[in-house]
Design an enzyme around this catalytic site. Structure first.
Site, short mmCIF file in Angstrom:
data_model
loop_
_atom_site.label_atom_id
_atom_site.label_comp_id
_atom_site.label_asym_id
_atom_site.label_seq_id
_atom_site.Cartn_x
_atom_site.Cartn_y
_atom_site.Cartn_z
N TYR A 2 -10.29 -1.96 0.96
CA TYR A 2 -9.17 -1.32 0.27
C TYR A 2 -9.41 0.20 0.21
CZ TYR A 2 -5.55 -0.39 -3.21
OH TYR A 2 -4.43 0.11 -3.85
N GLU B 54 -8.63 1.57 -14.46
CA GLU B 54 -8.94 0.85 -13.21
C GLU B 54 -9.52 1.84 -12.17
OE1 GLU B 54 -7.59 -2.66 -12.57
OE2 GLU B 54 -8.79 -2.65 -10.75
N SER C 80 -3.08 -10.03 -9.71
CA SER C 80 -3.59 -8.97 -10.55
C SER C 80 -3.82 -9.38 -12.00
CB SER C 80 -2.68 -7.75 -10.48
OG SER C 80 -3.43 -6.65 -10.91
N ASP D 158 0.31 -2.54 -9.93
CA ASP D 158 -0.07 -3.70 -10.76
C ASP D 158 0.19 -3.45 -12.24
OD1 ASP D 158 -1.01 -4.40 -8.29
OD2 ASP D 158 -3.13 -4.25 -8.79
N ALA E 31 -5.83 -14.71 -7.00
CA ALA E 31 -4.63 -15.21 -6.33
C ALA E 31 -3.70 -14.07 -5.95
CB ALA E 31 -3.90 -16.20 -7.22
N GLY E 32 -4.21 -12.86 -6.00
CA GLY E 32 -3.37 -11.71 -5.66
C GLY E 32 -2.31 -11.45 -6.71
N HIS F 283 0.82 -1.22 0.00
CA HIS F 283 0.00 0.00 0.00
C HIS F 283 0.85 1.28 0.00
CE1 HIS F 283 -4.19 -1.65 0.60
NE2 HIS F 283 -3.44 -2.72 0.80
#
Ligand code: GLA
Length: 389
Positions: free
Chosen positions: A221, A160, A126, A172, A123-124, A33
């Site tokens: 988030y 996004e 991206s 990402d 699955a993280g 983050h």
């Protein structure tokens, strides 16, 4: 993959594609983050990828098809403003078309797209950024419009943020865009500069996917995003010249405590210390003789900070990191990506083996009643056009 996507295109649209592009999923190596706080982050593009075959049409229709049995879509370029609902994967490619137009390139003609993926979703890694980047490369090549890699990354993030509606940073899209085999991608998110740092030879990446996502994952988030924004306002009231949260001097962190409640202080502390960890990891990786254990222990610290200060971990992720920390072949492990579920990344020596990974998964199953999905993941190259008629 290239043959597969070409075949899907041809059996769907009964004509040949004119361009094929691909883009990889990513692993967040360290920097949790930090991106939308103007900080630094290190990621790695995986070898898993999304490939898109495309052909520009004569009319203004856009069509999309996947191999995964997800619903095909069809719409007009004139209707891009009517955003698809949250359940539809079409919002990623359509968001990219919309963002390309928002950046001043008017698209005259629609396009047919066929999409094949081996990036595990949820699955993280991206898969959404990979889909955006592959779309952008296919479309821009399809209409013969050249943009820099950085502009493409920024357009995809814009899609996004403003079309899909997730206030993510540039991690990402940046890693999917700037990945290189055997290299990490370093991003200075404040200046949006991208560079590569070699992955120490003989080290490996493993993903342990919990297959669990908090039902409020998107709103959590966004909550962290606004908590950091609130922290920034207070920090700026003390140091008016700050441009972003990470500009606040780490040495003065404690003096912020009296101006912030305990929860906002924890968030800010995580961001400032995590940002410093990224810098420390980069320094270690750039040394002539890389101290892998020192580097890995910063990854474990990063996880502890996400767990205790940023509070975006889960019992499942904590369990996996604790298990991994018992292996001397594991240099470091941490949650990767947004958190609140998703996956743990482990960085290991080549001695860490599939049976080791399986033993963790069975202990995980005993504890939580379901297995983890395990992925041994190589690094790969960033988004690119791979074929043109
Ligand atoms: C998600 C977001 C990124 C970044 C990470 C957390 O992957 O898309 O922009 O904020 O979470 O580091």
């Amino acid at each position: 993959m290239i043959d597969q996507v070409r075949e899907l295109f041809e059996t769907t649209y009964w004509v040949e594609p004119t361009v094929i592009a691909r883009a990889p999923g990513r692993i967040e190596f360290v920097g949790n983050h930090t991106d939308y706080n103007g900080g630094d982050v290190l990621g790695v593009a995986g070898e898993m990828e999304i490939a898109i075959a495309a052909r520009v049409r004569d009319d203004r229709i856009v069509r999309g098809m996947t191999q995964g049995g997800q619903a095909a879509f069809e719409c007009s370029l004139d209707d891009l403003g009517n955003r698809p609902d949250e359940s539809s994967w079409s919002r990623y490619p359509l968001g990219v078309l919309w963002a390309i137009e928002e950046h001043g390139l008017k698209l005259e003609h629609g396009i047919d797209l066929a999409v094949v993926s081996n990036v595990p979703s949820g699955a993280g890694m991206s898969s959404s950024a990979a889909l955006e980047l592959a779309t952008a490369h296919a479309v821009l090549e399809g209409v013969n419009h050249e943009l820099s890699r950085k502009d493409i990354v920024r357009i995809c993030r814009y899609a996004e943020n403003n079309y899909v509606g997730v206030p993510c940073g540039i991690l990402d899209q940046g890693v999917s865009g700037f990945g290189k085999k055997d290299q990490l991608v370093f991003i200075d998110c404040k200046t949006e500069t991208f560079s590569n740092v070699p992955i120490p030879h003989g080290t490996h990446f493993w993903i342990f996917n919990t297959d669990i996502a908090h039902s409020l994952i998107d709103s959590l988030y966004s909550e962290r995003f606004s908590e950091c924004g609130d922290g920034f306002k207070v920090a700026k009231s003390l140091h008016p010249n700050l441009e972003c949260l990470v500009d606040y001097p780490l040495a003065e962190l404690d003096s912020l405590a009296e101006h912030l409640g305990s929860k906002p202080f924890k968030r800010v502390k995580h961001i400032l210390e995590e940002n410093q960890r990224v810098k420390d990891v980069v320094k270690l990786l750039n040394a002539s003789d890389v101290d892998l254990h020192a580097c890995g222990s910063l990854l474990f610290d990063s996880h502890a900070s996400s767990r205790d200060l940023f509070e975006n971990s889960t019992d499942e992720l904590d369990f996996l990191v604790a298990e991994l920390s018992n292996f001397k072949e594991v240099y470091g492990a941490r949650l990767t990506g947004g958190g609140f579920g998703g996956a743990v990344m482990a960085w290991t020596s080549s001695a860490f083996s599939p049976p080791d990974a399986e033993s963790i998964s069975s202990r995980y199953q005993e504890q939580f009643g379901h297995p983890t999905r395990i992925l041994h993941c190589e690094s790969g190259d960033g988004a690119e056009v791979v074929w043109k008629a």
